[in-house]
Motif scaffolding. Structure first.
Motif, PDB file in Angstrom:
ATOM      1  N   ASN A  31      -5.066 -18.320 -13.178  1.00 12.28           N
ATOM      2  CA  ASN A  31      -4.029 -17.300 -13.251  1.00 12.28           C
ATOM      3  C   ASN A  31      -2.903 -17.608 -12.262  1.00 12.28           C
ATOM      4  OD1 ASN A  31      -2.596 -14.690 -12.706  1.00 12.28           O
ATOM      5  ND2 ASN A  31      -4.104 -13.920 -14.174  1.00 12.28           N
ATOM      6  N   LEU A  32      -1.666 -17.528 -12.759  1.00 10.60           N
ATOM      7  CA  LEU A  32      -0.516 -17.834 -11.915  1.00 10.60           C
ATOM      8  C   LEU A  32      -0.441 -16.931 -10.685  1.00 10.60           C
ATOM      9  CD1 LEU A  32       2.173 -18.517 -14.647  1.00 10.60           C
ATOM     10  CD2 LEU A  32       1.663 -20.049 -12.732  1.00 10.60           C
ATOM     11  N   ILE A  83      -2.040 -21.644 -15.217  1.00 18.76           N
ATOM     12  CA  ILE A  83      -1.499 -22.961 -14.951  1.00 18.76           C
ATOM     13  C   ILE A  83      -2.641 -23.935 -14.689  1.00 18.76           C
ATOM     14  CG2 ILE A  83      -1.208 -22.442 -12.482  1.00 18.76           C
ATOM     15  CD1 ILE A  83       1.314 -24.257 -12.599  1.00 18.76           C
ATOM     16  N   LEU A  84      -2.475 -25.153 -15.166  1.00 19.50           N
ATOM     17  CA  LEU A  84      -3.511 -26.171 -15.005  1.00 19.50           C
ATOM     18  C   LEU A  84      -3.444 -26.755 -13.596  1.00 19.50           C
ATOM     19  CD1 LEU A  84      -5.694 -27.724 -16.691  1.00 19.50           C
ATOM     20  CD2 LEU A  84      -3.954 -29.506 -17.024  1.00 19.50           C
ATOM     21  N   LEU A  85      -4.573 -26.672 -12.880  1.00 18.20           N
ATOM     22  CA  LEU A  85      -4.631 -27.222 -11.533  1.00 18.20           C
ATOM     23  C   LEU A  85      -6.069 -27.492 -11.137  1.00 18.20           C
ATOM     24  CD1 LEU A  85      -5.671 -24.631  -9.646  1.00 18.20           C
ATOM     25  CD2 LEU A  85      -3.283 -23.992  -9.812  1.00 18.20           C
ATOM     26  N   ILE A  94       3.496 -29.682 -14.907  1.00 19.74           N
ATOM     27  CA  ILE A  94       3.355 -28.227 -15.037  1.00 19.74           C
ATOM     28  C   ILE A  94       2.925 -27.945 -16.471  1.00 19.74           C
ATOM     29  CG2 ILE A  94       4.515 -25.995 -14.978  1.00 19.74           C
ATOM     30  CD1 ILE A  94       4.284 -27.163 -12.215  1.00 19.74           C
ATOM     31  N   SER A  95       1.718 -27.435 -16.637  1.00 19.44           N
ATOM     32  CA  SER A  95       1.200 -27.087 -17.958  1.00 19.44           C
ATOM     33  C   SER A  95       0.723 -25.642 -17.911  1.00 19.44           C
ATOM     34  CB  SER A  95       0.042 -28.005 -18.349  1.00 19.44           C
ATOM     35  OG  SER A  95      -0.466 -27.665 -19.628  1.00 19.44           O
ATOM     36  N   ILE A  96       1.349 -24.804 -18.750  1.00 22.57           N
ATOM     37  CA  ILE A  96       1.120 -23.361 -18.721  1.00 22.57           C
ATOM     38  C   ILE A  96       0.468 -22.920 -20.029  1.00 22.57           C
ATOM     39  CG2 ILE A  96       2.193 -21.083 -18.489  1.00 22.57           C
ATOM     40  CD1 ILE A  96       2.435 -22.744 -15.972  1.00 22.57           C
TER      41      ILE A  96
END
Length: 281
Positions: free
Chosen positions: A89-90, A33-35, A26-28
């Motif tokens: 964006n989350l 968020i990174l995905l 999980i990298s915010i």
């Protein structure tokens, strides 16, 4: 709803774990968020970045697991985008698939915000450290312990016979129809919160307040508690324009279709739409 990820099993029990190569990161960054987004989203794993970021696993914070896969927060450095993984964006997670991965990403974002917002002790301003035996932060100076916080809030489906009162927010990114909602205040039970919020937002009295269901909502850090309530007396709405842009009574067959079914609000709207009598049990 978003948290209904069966047959996958969510386990948020605190454990002292170290990441393996197939565990998720999980990298915010500033509400993103990174995905990787293709037909379905995927979070990065440690094997995706271990060669690029030396010792990335050493300071990772264990968050939770789904089935046998662990999720860790990496918040001591910024992982840069590459050709495969981008910051998104989350709030877009509301519509992403698979739902279990979207749920994990959203909860990871919630915990990341909590860690980021609690770096220093509110009593003595000392830098906080990770607690060694539970999910908490500890002040090494005054021994204060800070736990993750949830904000209890109510969602209220106000009915009048065959009609449901639907609202739109005056602010924020969500532009579709919703229901009256609000946070509990100090010194009141949730039924009192229902009455107060309904009166504040739409100027109505309600009766027969009936509990429906709860939902953790990671996008705002809230614990949502759903209630159905019947209007008591005059149904004329007095709109709180600082909170709402619209509050409209809809007959059951004319209720607008909810854009998704991940939220308690959407489920309650559909529940009322599909009722054939006044019984909501």
């Amino acid at each position: 709803m978003l948290q209904d990820i069966a047959p996958h099993i969510f386990n948020n029990q605190y454990m002292d774990k170290k990441p393996a190569k197939d565990d998720f990161i999980i990298s915010i960054k500033e509400g993103t968020i990174l995905l990787r987004r293709q037909e379905e989203i995927k979070l990065p794993t440690f094997k995706d970045f271990v060669s690029k970021y030396f010792n990335i696993d050493k300071s990772a914070i264990y968050l939770f697991s789904i089935d046998e896969i662990n999720f860790f927060l990496v918040n001591d450095r910024l992982i840069e985008e590459d050709n495969e993984f981008k910051y998104e964006n989350l709030h877009k997670l509301r519509t992403e698939k698979p739902m279990w991965m979207a749920f994990a990403a959203a909860v990871g974002g919630q915990l990341s915000l909590w860690y980021d917002s609690h770096k220093y002790c509110g009593r003595c301003a000392q830098k906080l450290v990770l607690h060694s035996t539970e999910r908490a932060l500890l002040c090494p100076n005054c021994s204060d312990i800070i736990y993750p916080t949830l904000a209890p809030s109510v969602i209220v489906a106000i009915t009048n016979g065959n009609k449901l009162l639907m609202t739109k927010y005056a602010y924020g990114i969500y532009k579709n129809y919703a229901l009256v909602a609000g946070y509990a205040e100090i010194g009141e039970d949730l039924e009192q919160t229902v009455r107060r919020e309904v009166m504040e937002e739409v100027g109505l009295n309600v009766k027969n307040i009936t509990y429906y269901k709860t939902q953790p909502w990671p996008f705002s850090g809230a614990l949502l508690v759903g209630y159905f309530a019947e209007v008591d007396g005059d149904e004329t709405v007095t709109l709180q324009e600082s909170e709402l842009s619209e509050a409209t009574w809809f007959e059951r067959e004319k209720i607008p279709k909810s854009p998704s079914q991940i939220s308690l609000t959407s489920e309650m709207i559909e529940r009322f739409r599909n009722q054939t009598d006044k019984n909501i049990e």
